[in-house]
Design a protein around this motif. Structure first.
Motif, PDB file in Angstrom:
ATOM      1  N   SER A   9       0.835  -1.208   0.000  1.00 54.34           N
ATOM      2  CA  SER A   9       0.000   0.000   0.000  1.00 54.34           C
ATOM      3  C   SER A   9       0.868   1.256   0.000  1.00 54.34           C
ATOM      4  O   SER A   9       2.011   1.232   0.445  1.00 54.34           O
ATOM      5  CB  SER A   9      -0.882  -0.048   1.251  1.00 54.34           C
ATOM      6  N   GLY A  10       0.294   2.372  -0.505  1.00 56.79           N
ATOM      7  CA  GLY A  10       1.034   3.637  -0.557  1.00 56.79           C
ATOM      8  C   GLY A  10       2.056   3.618  -1.677  1.00 56.79           C
ATOM      9  O   GLY A  10       1.916   2.864  -2.644  1.00 56.79           O
ATOM     10  N   GLY A  11       3.111   4.411  -1.547  1.00 57.46           N
ATOM     11  CA  GLY A  11       4.149   4.450  -2.587  1.00 57.46           C
ATOM     12  C   GLY A  11       4.898   3.128  -2.641  1.00 57.46           C
ATOM     13  O   GLY A  11       5.217   2.557  -1.608  1.00 57.46           O
ATOM     14  N   TYR A  41      -5.435  -1.345  -0.271  1.00 60.09           N
ATOM     15  CA  TYR A  41      -6.751  -1.325   0.377  1.00 60.09           C
ATOM     16  C   TYR A  41      -7.883  -1.257  -0.656  1.00 60.09           C
ATOM     17  O   TYR A  41      -8.999  -1.704  -0.379  1.00 60.09           O
ATOM     18  CB  TYR A  41      -6.841  -0.150   1.359  1.00 60.09           C
ATOM     19  N   ARG A  72      -3.555   4.206  -3.385  1.00 63.52           N
ATOM     20  CA  ARG A  72      -3.955   5.076  -2.273  1.00 63.52           C
ATOM     21  C   ARG A  72      -5.475   5.173  -2.360  1.00 63.52           C
ATOM     22  O   ARG A  72      -6.006   5.385  -3.440  1.00 63.52           O
ATOM     23  CB  ARG A  72      -3.318   6.458  -2.420  1.00 63.52           C
ATOM     24  N   SER A  73      -6.164   4.965  -1.266  1.00 63.16           N
ATOM     25  CA  SER A  73      -7.626   4.926  -1.319  1.00 63.16           C
ATOM     26  C   SER A  73      -8.249   5.841  -0.278  1.00 63.16           C
ATOM     27  O   SER A  73      -8.050   5.654   0.920  1.00 63.16           O
ATOM     28  CB  SER A  73      -8.099   3.485  -1.092  1.00 63.16           C
ATOM     29  N   PHE A  76     -11.158   3.911   1.674  1.00 63.08           N
ATOM     30  CA  PHE A  76     -10.816   3.039   2.807  1.00 63.08           C
ATOM     31  C   PHE A  76     -10.694   3.821   4.123  1.00 63.08           C
ATOM     32  O   PHE A  76     -10.759   3.241   5.199  1.00 63.08           O
ATOM     33  CB  PHE A  76      -9.528   2.257   2.524  1.00 63.08           C
ATOM     34  N   LYS A  77     -10.554   5.140   4.008  1.00 62.33           N
ATOM     35  CA  LYS A  77     -10.465   5.947   5.234  1.00 62.33           C
ATOM     36  C   LYS A  77     -11.851   6.113   5.873  1.00 62.33           C
ATOM     37  O   LYS A  77     -11.971   6.597   6.993  1.00 62.33           O
ATOM     38  CB  LYS A  77      -9.872   7.325   4.927  1.00 62.33           C
ATOM     39  N   GLY A 102       3.953   2.527   4.107  1.00 62.37           N
ATOM     40  CA  GLY A 102       4.443   3.596   4.971  1.00 62.37           C
ATOM     41  C   GLY A 102       3.491   3.863   6.128  1.00 62.37           C
ATOM     42  O   GLY A 102       2.610   3.042   6.419  1.00 62.37           O
ATOM     43  N   ASP A 103       3.637   5.031   6.771  1.00 62.92           N
ATOM     44  CA  ASP A 103       2.845   5.281   7.981  1.00 62.92           C
ATOM     45  C   ASP A 103       1.349   5.378   7.690  1.00 62.92           C
ATOM     46  O   ASP A 103       0.531   4.958   8.505  1.00 62.92           O
ATOM     47  CB  ASP A 103       3.366   6.500   8.752  1.00 62.92           C
ATOM     48  N   GLY A 104       0.978   5.900   6.522  1.00 59.80           N
ATOM     49  CA  GLY A 104      -0.439   5.942   6.155  1.00 59.80           C
ATOM     50  C   GLY A 104      -1.005   4.530   6.093  1.00 59.80           C
ATOM     51  O   GLY A 104      -2.105   4.260   6.597  1.00 59.80           O
ATOM     52  N   SER A 105      -0.252   3.630   5.517  1.00 62.91           N
ATOM     53  CA  SER A 105      -0.691   2.236   5.409  1.00 62.91           C
ATOM     54  C   SER A 105      -0.809   1.606   6.800  1.00 62.91           C
ATOM     55  O   SER A 105      -1.690   0.775   7.047  1.00 62.91           O
ATOM     56  CB  SER A 105       0.300   1.447   4.559  1.00 62.91           C
ATOM     57  N   ARG A 107      -1.735   3.229   9.447  1.00 60.63           N
ATOM     58  CA  ARG A 107      -3.003   3.732  10.003  1.00 60.63           C
ATOM     59  C   ARG A 107      -4.168   2.885   9.504  1.00 60.63           C
ATOM     60  O   ARG A 107      -5.107   2.586  10.235  1.00 60.63           O
ATOM     61  CB  ARG A 107      -3.224   5.199   9.617  1.00 60.63           C
ATOM     62  N   GLY A 108      -4.088   2.491   8.236  1.00 62.06           N
ATOM     63  CA  GLY A 108      -5.101   1.599   7.680  1.00 62.06           C
ATOM     64  C   GLY A 108      -5.102   0.261   8.407  1.00 62.06           C
ATOM     65  O   GLY A 108      -6.168  -0.282   8.737  1.00 62.06           O
TER      66      GLY A 108
END
Ligand code: ATP
Length: 319
Positions: A9-11, A41, A72-73, A76-77, A102-105, A107-108
């Protein structure tokens, strides 16, 4: 736990494939059923989930990018998006998910954990900006790609007696700029963690010219300022026409280095060990060559730290 899944997920980052391979193979080795989720996601919500066997991850360890694809979705948030994902996992009987990103992933992954899914995160990003690990998967490869580019730009900068400004990735973290600047012998390094001193950079170029130096290299992390802006500022202050090179996405591609493949293999297998041991809601990492894990809560929101000794060293070696 009998069924687990893995997603990226992410970059994307070089070495993600080696991590996917390690999760799948270690899971199968332990007798689990392992599923690959395509497109992060987004694919999880849409049910792009496939049961993997040993051959599913054959011939990928040396390839850049991610064979699972990434995304990036925004959906999903939302709670609705998360419920869609949970429904998909339940319909496949999947109890544990390894998230590489990364950190966004992370959080998911934390959201999935709130719904009772066992999750473990693996740091996959070229930026090296995740707390709780000395290195993220992809950093070493991107570092070597940048150093190779600096060496090439240095050849032509030297031949034409030019000052070169090279913009590298790193929105919030200066590690790529700092490490590549040190390894590439840059005269100045600009990173988001340290405030910009364009006057000092100009002074350094000027002193270099006075002692007969024919070229200079300045590395700029994109999160510090832009390479174009640095050129403008230098031109405003001195009679010089620096060249700017923005390395862009070539930094994210390419086959992973041996270091990244080993790191990814170790972290991938470790993530499965933790899942089966029910040590979940955690992210794995490596510190002083030892495998470690920390709860997502401890990692998320923690500011990234730059190695200030290294920054100081780079400036000492480029006087
Ligand atoms: P990179 O460091 O390469 O940007 P990243 O994992 O930080 O990687 P993000 O785009 O921040 O990349 O996050 C990836 C995805 O994770 C998002 O598109 C989103 O689907 C999910 N995500 C991020 N933050 C949250 C959140 N607070 N709740 C639920 N999901 C999230």
């Amino acid at each position: 736990m009998k069924k687990i899944a893995v997603l990226t997920s992410g970059g994307d980052s070089p070495g993600m494939n080696a991590a996917v391979r390690a999760v799948v193979r270690k899971g199968l080795y332990l007798g689990l059923e392992v599923f690959g989720v395509y497109r992060g996601y987004t694919g999880l919500m849409e049910g792009e989930i496939k049961k993997f066997d040993l051959g599913s991850v054959g011939d990928i360890i040396h390839r850049g990018g991610t064979m699972l694809h990434s995304s990036r979705s925004e959906e999903f948030k939302t709670e609705e998006g998360q419920r869609k994902a949970i429904d998909q996992l339940m319909s496949h009987g999947i109890e544990g998910v390894v998230v590489i990103g990364g950190d966004g992933s992370y959080r998911g992954a934390q959201k999935l954990a709130e719904y009772g899914i066992a999750t473990v995160g693996i740091p996959g990003t070229i930026d090296n900006d995740i707390p709780g690990t000395d290195y993220t998967i992809g950093f070493d490869t991107a570092l070597n790609t940048i150093v190779d580019a600096i060496d090439k730009i240095r050849d032509t900068a030297m031949s034409h007696e030019k000052t070169s400004v090279i913009e590298v990735m790193g929105r919030d973290a200066g590690d790529l700029a700092l490490w590549s600047g040190l390894a590439g012998g840059a005269e100045s390094i600009m990173i988001p963690e340290v405030s910009i001193d364009i006057g000092g950079i100009v002074d350094k170029i000027q002193k270099g010219i006075e002692r007969g130096k024919k070229h200079s290299i300045i590395i700029v992390a994109e999160g510090s300022t832009s390479g174009v802006e640095v050129v403008k500022q230098i031109k405003n202050r001195m009679n010089l026409e620096p060249r700017v090179t923005i390395l862009g996405h070539l930094q994210r591609g390419g086959k992973p280095t041996g270091f990244d493949r080993v790191l990814a293999s170790r972290l991938g297998a470790y993530a499965v060990d933790l899942l089966t041991d029910n040590q979940v809601g955690v992210a794995v990492g490596i510190e002083q060559n030892k495998l470690v894990h920390y709860p997502f809560d401890k990692i998320l929101g923690k500011p990234h730290q730059i190695n200030t000794n290294m920054f100081e060293l780079a400036s000492q070696l480029s006087i």
